[in-house]
Scaffold this motif. Structure first.
Motif, PDB file in Angstrom:
ATOM      1  N   LYS A  17       0.839  -1.203   0.000  1.00  0.00           N
ATOM      2  CA  LYS A  17       0.000   0.000   0.000  1.00  0.00           C
ATOM      3  C   LYS A  17       0.878   1.259   0.000  1.00  0.00           C
ATOM      4  N   ILE A  18       1.949   1.244   0.796  1.00  0.00           N
ATOM      5  CA  ILE A  18       2.884   2.381   0.830  1.00  0.00           C
ATOM      6  C   ILE A  18       3.554   2.542  -0.536  1.00  0.00           C
ATOM      7  N   ASP A  19       3.970   1.416  -1.135  1.00  0.00           N
ATOM      8  CA  ASP A  19       4.648   1.468  -2.427  1.00  0.00           C
ATOM      9  C   ASP A  19       3.727   1.963  -3.546  1.00  0.00           C
ATOM     10  N   SER A  20       2.428   1.709  -3.423  1.00  0.00           N
ATOM     11  CA  SER A  20       1.493   2.123  -4.475  1.00  0.00           C
ATOM     12  C   SER A  20       1.332   3.645  -4.536  1.00  0.00           C
ATOM     13  N   LYS A  21       1.718   4.356  -3.480  1.00  0.00           N
ATOM     14  CA  LYS A  21       1.600   5.816  -3.458  1.00  0.00           C
ATOM     15  C   LYS A  21       2.749   6.509  -4.188  1.00  0.00           C
ATOM     16  N   TYR A  22       3.768   5.752  -4.559  1.00  0.00           N
ATOM     17  CA  TYR A  22       4.917   6.323  -5.277  1.00  0.00           C
ATOM     18  C   TYR A  22       4.484   6.696  -6.685  1.00  0.00           C
ATOM     19  N   MET A 109       7.232  16.219   6.200  1.00  0.00           N
ATOM     20  CA  MET A 109       8.594  15.681   6.245  1.00  0.00           C
ATOM     21  C   MET A 109       8.602  14.147   6.259  1.00  0.00           C
ATOM     22  N   PHE A 110       9.617  13.593   5.626  1.00  0.00           N
ATOM     23  CA  PHE A 110       9.840  12.148   5.725  1.00  0.00           C
ATOM     24  C   PHE A 110      10.822  11.863   6.855  1.00  0.00           C
ATOM     25  N   GLN A 111      10.858  10.634   7.280  1.00  0.00           N
ATOM     26  CA  GLN A 111      11.831  10.211   8.285  1.00  0.00           C
ATOM     27  C   GLN A 111      13.098   9.756   7.558  1.00  0.00           C
ATOM     28  N   THR A 112      14.222   9.831   8.215  1.00  0.00           N
ATOM     29  CA  THR A 112      15.495   9.459   7.593  1.00  0.00           C
ATOM     30  C   THR A 112      15.461   8.030   7.066  1.00  0.00           C
ATOM     31  N   LYS A 119      11.889   2.606   2.789  1.00  0.00           N
ATOM     32  CA  LYS A 119      10.600   2.169   3.330  1.00  0.00           C
ATOM     33  C   LYS A 119       9.420   2.940   2.760  1.00  0.00           C
ATOM     34  N   ASP A 120       9.572   4.266   2.547  1.00  0.00           N
ATOM     35  CA  ASP A 120       8.457   5.079   2.069  1.00  0.00           C
ATOM     36  C   ASP A 120       8.990   6.200   1.177  1.00  0.00           C
ATOM     37  N   LEU A 121       9.252   5.863  -0.073  1.00  0.00           N
ATOM     38  CA  LEU A 121       9.786   6.863  -1.003  1.00  0.00           C
ATOM     39  C   LEU A 121       8.716   7.858  -1.444  1.00  0.00           C
ATOM     40  N   ALA A 122       7.442   7.508  -1.271  1.00  0.00           N
ATOM     41  CA  ALA A 122       6.372   8.468  -1.565  1.00  0.00           C
ATOM     42  C   ALA A 122       6.442   9.640  -0.585  1.00  0.00           C
ATOM     43  N   ALA A 123       6.831   9.371   0.660  1.00  0.00           N
ATOM     44  CA  ALA A 123       6.991  10.441   1.649  1.00  0.00           C
ATOM     45  C   ALA A 123       8.155  11.357   1.254  1.00  0.00           C
ATOM     46  N   VAL A 124       9.204  10.783   0.681  1.00  0.00           N
ATOM     47  CA  VAL A 124      10.332  11.580   0.195  1.00  0.00           C
ATOM     48  C   VAL A 124       9.854  12.497  -0.931  1.00  0.00           C
ATOM     49  N   GLN A 125       9.029  11.952  -1.817  1.00  0.00           N
ATOM     50  CA  GLN A 125       8.476  12.758  -2.902  1.00  0.00           C
ATOM     51  C   GLN A 125       7.611  13.898  -2.356  1.00  0.00           C
ATOM     52  N   ARG A 126       6.805  13.609  -1.332  1.00  0.00           N
ATOM     53  CA  ARG A 126       5.957  14.656  -0.739  1.00  0.00           C
ATOM     54  C   ARG A 126       6.796  15.779  -0.155  1.00  0.00           C
ATOM     55  N   SER A 129       8.293  17.822  -2.967  1.00  0.00           N
ATOM     56  CA  SER A 129       7.239  18.629  -3.603  1.00  0.00           C
ATOM     57  C   SER A 129       6.892  19.834  -2.742  1.00  0.00           C
ATOM     58  N   ALA A 130       6.792  19.617  -1.428  1.00  0.00           N
ATOM     59  CA  ALA A 130       6.504  20.733  -0.519  1.00  0.00           C
ATOM     60  C   ALA A 130       7.626  21.762  -0.558  1.00  0.00           C
ATOM     61  N   LEU A 131       8.864  21.288  -0.650  1.00  0.00           N
ATOM     62  CA  LEU A 131      10.014  22.188  -0.735  1.00  0.00           C
ATOM     63  C   LEU A 131       9.969  22.996  -2.036  1.00  0.00           C
ATOM     64  N   GLY A 132       9.645  22.329  -3.134  1.00  0.00           N
ATOM     65  CA  GLY A 132       9.521  23.018  -4.411  1.00  0.00           C
ATOM     66  C   GLY A 132       8.400  24.047  -4.397  1.00  0.00           C
ATOM     67  N   SER A 133       7.274  23.684  -3.782  1.00  0.00           N
ATOM     68  CA  SER A 133       6.148  24.622  -3.681  1.00  0.00           C
ATOM     69  C   SER A 133       6.529  25.860  -2.878  1.00  0.00           C
ATOM     70  N   LEU A 134       7.250  25.652  -1.792  1.00  0.00           N
ATOM     71  CA  LEU A 134       7.706  26.789  -0.980  1.00  0.00           C
ATOM     72  C   LEU A 134       8.668  27.682  -1.764  1.00  0.00           C
ATOM     73  N   ALA A 135       9.566  27.071  -2.531  1.00  0.00           N
ATOM     74  CA  ALA A 135      10.532  27.843  -3.300  1.00  0.00           C
ATOM     75  C   ALA A 135       9.818  28.686  -4.357  1.00  0.00           C
ATOM     76  N   VAL A 136       8.784  28.113  -4.995  1.00  0.00           N
ATOM     77  CA  VAL A 136       8.017  28.859  -5.991  1.00  0.00           C
ATOM     78  C   VAL A 136       7.236  29.982  -5.317  1.00  0.00           C
ATOM     79  N   THR A 137       6.653  29.696  -4.162  1.00  0.00           N
ATOM     80  CA  THR A 137       5.829  30.676  -3.455  1.00  0.00           C
ATOM     81  C   THR A 137       6.665  31.841  -2.936  1.00  0.00           C
ATOM     82  N   LYS A 138       7.833  31.535  -2.368  1.00  0.00           N
ATOM     83  CA  LYS A 138       8.679  32.596  -1.797  1.00  0.00           C
ATOM     84  C   LYS A 138       9.204  33.538  -2.872  1.00  0.00           C
TER      85      LYS A 138
END
Length: 197
Positions: A17-22, A109-112, A119-126, A129-138
């Motif tokens: 289920k975690i892998d399907s979110k990637y 944030m993802f855990q190390t 274990k959860d590369l979808a969390a790394v992607q999130r 993405s949040a970092l990119g959104s902040l960079a665009v917004t700032k």
């Protein structure tokens, strides 16, 4: 942790289920953005989840990325590639601290271990993405890439009212407060009247 074998049963279902979110499409956008942001020195990973993890696992690419987003003093002082696991995890954790300082919320944030052990590369992607959104917004001039790759976050829309407007607002009765004018319950009866014998 390194000697962990395959999972079965419920553990396997949870991992599937975690892998399907990637998202492979998001992976391509993130790779393109990181490559443009950091320059050609970071290279590009092999396509797929394992290549993406291997590219980011040592923490060097992530540290380069966060350093390019800060205009002044760089948050990660020493970026050194090391084969030792704890050094790689330390670099990832420095990236996470710097990303939080940049404005990424804790919930994004993802855990190390999500990245290091895959274990959860979808969390790394999130997180990225949040970092990119902040960079665009700032819009500080440090973002390099297509602004349409990430959504702009909503910004504060502060309003300043004069004292006269504030006083005038105190005299207005909001509709949710009700009113003593208009309809009433006069003449209405509910149910049967009380029977006195």
């Amino acid at each position: 942790m390194a000697n962990k074998g395959p999972s079965y049963g419920l553990s396997r279902q949870v991992q599937d289920k975690i892998d399907s979110k990637y998202d492979p499409e998001l992976e391509q956008i993130l790779v393109e953005w990181i490559s443009r942001q950091c320059g050609s020195g970071v290279g590009k990973p092999e396509p797929g989840k394992l290549g993406f993890q291997a590219w980011l696992k040592d923490g060097c690419v992530l540290s380069e990325l966060i350093n390019t987003l800060f205009a002044g003093e760089k948050p990660v002082k020493k970026i050194q590639n090391s084969p030792m696991a704890f050094k790689q995890m330390e670099l990832i954790s420095q990236f996470l601290n710097a990303a939080e300082k940049y404005g990424v919320t804790k919930t994004d944030m993802f855990q190390t271990v999500d990245l290091w052990e895959g274990k959860d590369l979808a969390a790394v992607q999130r997180t990225l993405s949040a970092l990119g959104s902040l960079a665009v917004t700032k819009d500080e001039g440090t973002y390099k890439g297509d602004p349409n790759w990430f959504f702009k976050k909503a910004q504060e829309n502060k309003r300043d009212f004069s004292d006269e407007q504030m006083k005038a607002g105190k005299n207005v009765i909001g509709l949710q407060m009700g009113s003593n004018k208009g309809a009433s319950q006069e003449g209405m009866s509910y149910g049967r009247p009380r029977q006195i014998l």
